[in-house]
Design a protein around this motif. Structure first.
Motif, PDB file in Angstrom:
ATOM      1  N   GLU A  22       0.856  -1.183   0.000  1.00 26.96           N
ATOM      2  CA  GLU A  22       0.000   0.000   0.000  1.00 26.96           C
ATOM      3  C   GLU A  22       0.891   1.231   0.000  1.00 26.96           C
ATOM      4  O   GLU A  22       1.781   1.356   0.853  1.00 26.96           O
ATOM      5  CB  GLU A  22      -0.901  -0.011   1.242  1.00 26.96           C
ATOM      6  N   PHE A  23       0.650   2.143  -0.958  1.00 24.86           N
ATOM      7  CA  PHE A  23       1.538   3.284  -1.131  1.00 24.86           C
ATOM      8  C   PHE A  23       0.889   4.582  -0.665  1.00 24.86           C
ATOM      9  O   PHE A  23      -0.280   4.852  -0.959  1.00 24.86           O
ATOM     10  CB  PHE A  23       1.971   3.401  -2.594  1.00 24.86           C
ATOM     11  N   TYR A  24       1.684   5.372   0.053  1.00 25.76           N
ATOM     12  CA  TYR A  24       1.282   6.668   0.581  1.00 25.76           C
ATOM     13  C   TYR A  24       2.181   7.719  -0.067  1.00 25.76           C
ATOM     14  O   TYR A  24       3.383   7.755   0.184  1.00 25.76           O
ATOM     15  CB  TYR A  24       1.437   6.711   2.101  1.00 25.76           C
ATOM     16  N   PHE A  25       1.599   8.566  -0.909  1.00 24.04           N
ATOM     17  CA  PHE A  25       2.353   9.557  -1.669  1.00 24.04           C
ATOM     18  C   PHE A  25       2.323  10.877  -0.912  1.00 24.04           C
ATOM     19  O   PHE A  25       1.266  11.484  -0.719  1.00 24.04           O
ATOM     20  CB  PHE A  25       1.729   9.705  -3.054  1.00 24.04           C
ATOM     21  N   ILE A  26       3.487  11.334  -0.469  1.00 22.25           N
ATOM     22  CA  ILE A  26       3.598  12.513   0.394  1.00 22.25           C
ATOM     23  C   ILE A  26       3.821  13.762  -0.455  1.00 22.25           C
ATOM     24  O   ILE A  26       4.785  13.849  -1.217  1.00 22.25           O
ATOM     25  CB  ILE A  26       4.754  12.340   1.395  1.00 22.25           C
TER      26      ILE A  26
END
Length: 208
Positions: free
Chosen positions: A100-104
């Motif tokens: 699961e990717f969290y793009f900051i």
């Protein structure tokens, strides 16, 4: 795994970047933070980038070395083509389908994100972490935009309380060029590399 993506030119990487990475890691119980220098970003002209992709990858690697949860991600820096966020995140989602990717991003980018290429595809590929000051007024001003993006695109956006950054990469470059001290703002290993390679005009100064 839950993976945070910290993209940017990192020209140079500084303590504010590391602080933001730690904040995301702690606040959302992430497993890793990938620091991803951009080799050919669509929103910046090449002449505004003052060091090579190789230099920026090396500086980033030195900066994150003490932290096992931080990982250098060279994908964009090694591409000759312009790197668009939606393409990068779709690539990661395809290669690592179980993660699961969290793009900051900076919260101010939420107001221009619809001008990015295919924002609808970016929103499908990751969760957005909007880094902003942890103040009620700041959050209130952004909430309307977030609700609009959620309604229009089904975007999943969360607030990330942003540590105070005392200086930007641009300001650090100016300080180095003028011979001013920067040890307060960047890791010692990064400063040593800059001096050794003569980056940002440091090679023109003596006794540094």
């Amino acid at each position: 795994m839950k993976i945070g993506i910290m993209g940017g030119t990192f020209d140079p990487v500084h303590n504010g970047h590391l602080m933001l990475g730690h904040a995301a890691y702690e606040a959302f119980s992430l497993d890793q933070i990938w620091f991803m220098p951009n080799g050919n970003p669509p929103h910046k002209k090449s002449e505004t980038i003052k060091s090579t992709a190789e230099d920026r990858m090396k500086m980033t690697s030195l900066a994150i070395a003490p932290f096992p949860e931080f990982v250098l991600q060279p994908y964009e820096a090694l591409r000759a083509e312009v790197s668009c966020s939606y393409q990068t995140m779709e690539h990661f989602s395809k290669i690592y389908p179980d993660d699961e990717f969290y793009f900051i991003i900076g919260a101010d980018s939420l107001f221009s994100i619809e001008t990015w290429k295919h924002p609808e595809r970016l929103f499908k590929a990751c969760i957005i972490l909007a880094a902003c000051r942890d103040e009620a007024a700041t959050k209130e001003s952004l909430n309307g935009q977030i609700q609009m993006l959620k309604g229009k695109y089904g975007a999943y956006i969360k607030f990330l309380a942003m540590p105070l950054e005392h200086v930007s990469s641009h300001e650090i470059r100016k300080l180095i060029e003028s011979g001013e001290p920067v040890s307060e703002y960047i890791p010692a290993e990064v400063e040593a590399y800059i001096r050794k390679e003569g980056l940002y005009g440091s090679g023109n100064r003596k006794n540094q």
